[in-house]
Design an enzyme around this catalytic site. Sequence first.
Site, PDB file in Angstrom:
ATOM      1  N   ARG A  52       0.995 121.883 108.554  1.00  0.00           N
ATOM      2  CA  ARG A  52       1.674 121.942 107.259  1.00  0.00           C
ATOM      3  C   ARG A  52       2.943 122.772 107.425  1.00  0.00           C
ATOM      4  NH1 ARG A  52      -3.694 123.632 103.753  1.00  0.00           N
ATOM      5  NH2 ARG A  52      -4.849 121.678 104.007  1.00  0.00           N
ATOM      6  N   ASP A  54       6.443 124.606 106.553  1.00  0.00           N
ATOM      7  CA  ASP A  54       6.940 125.334 105.389  1.00  0.00           C
ATOM      8  C   ASP A  54       8.156 124.649 104.777  1.00  0.00           C
ATOM      9  OD1 ASP A  54       5.045 127.295 105.840  1.00  0.00           O
ATOM     10  OD2 ASP A  54       6.433 128.652 106.854  1.00  0.00           O
ATOM     11  N   ARG A 199       8.404 131.938 113.282  1.00  0.00           N
ATOM     12  CA  ARG A 199       9.575 132.564 112.669  1.00  0.00           C
ATOM     13  C   ARG A 199       9.552 134.079 112.827  1.00  0.00           C
ATOM     14  NH1 ARG A 199       9.451 130.053 106.873  1.00  0.00           N
ATOM     15  NH2 ARG A 199      11.261 131.412 106.545  1.00  0.00           N
TER      16      ARG A 199
END
Length: 245
Positions: A52, A54, A199
């Site tokens: 999934r 972002d 990230r």
Amino acid sequence: MGTALYKIILAYNGTAFAGFQRQAAARTVQAELETALEKLDWQGSTVLAAGRTDAGVHARGQVISFHLDWKHSPENLRNALNHYLPNDMAVQSAGEVPMDFHPRFDAKWRHYRYRIYCQPVRDPLRADFAWRVWPGVQVDRMNAAAADLIGSRDFRAFGSPMTEDGGTIREVFQATWSCDGDEFYFDITANAFLYHMVRRIVFALVTVGQNQAPISVVAEGLTNGELALTGLAPSAGLVLEAVGY
């Protein structure tokens, strides 16, 4: 022919999406795909995905599966879906898979790439697909710190599990930076990733590359379970490149 299980490879520009997963009042990749499938008389309730992504994160190799009663070739299925999908999404390939295939649980590895560019002023033509970093970075320092990511480690300092009782052990197979002019690419491959893991790693490595943190910051975060740096690289630079089975 009857209902079969299909696997598709989906690419999308994540800029205008609120993420992959369906939401009640926002545009998502899942909702757009399911809307296109419904026009092919899809009777399912939800598609399954390898991951999934972002809001703002892109994909070149997202893997999705769904059941469909389709009487034509997989190539025709790809073309039919692309006819109904918006311009910022495209099915790259489609094919039948065994009925017990699961795109998330059967995946052996996932490969992400993060892109930065080093310039003192912004570049509007790269803004949707890269993070502008200034001052510039030293790729040797970033690679030295990234080397500590390799192996099976507890990555709780770099992300959170998708479920409340989920574990934080992940195995990283590759974590390397390369450069081309003023652009730098971080390729990371692992068996799975925690929420925001890539990230957070990129933010830490870029800080190291700017000589604003020691090379040891990654190793210390893995050892202590806490990261001395707080920050998250922007979503625009991240692409899910491929998933392996």
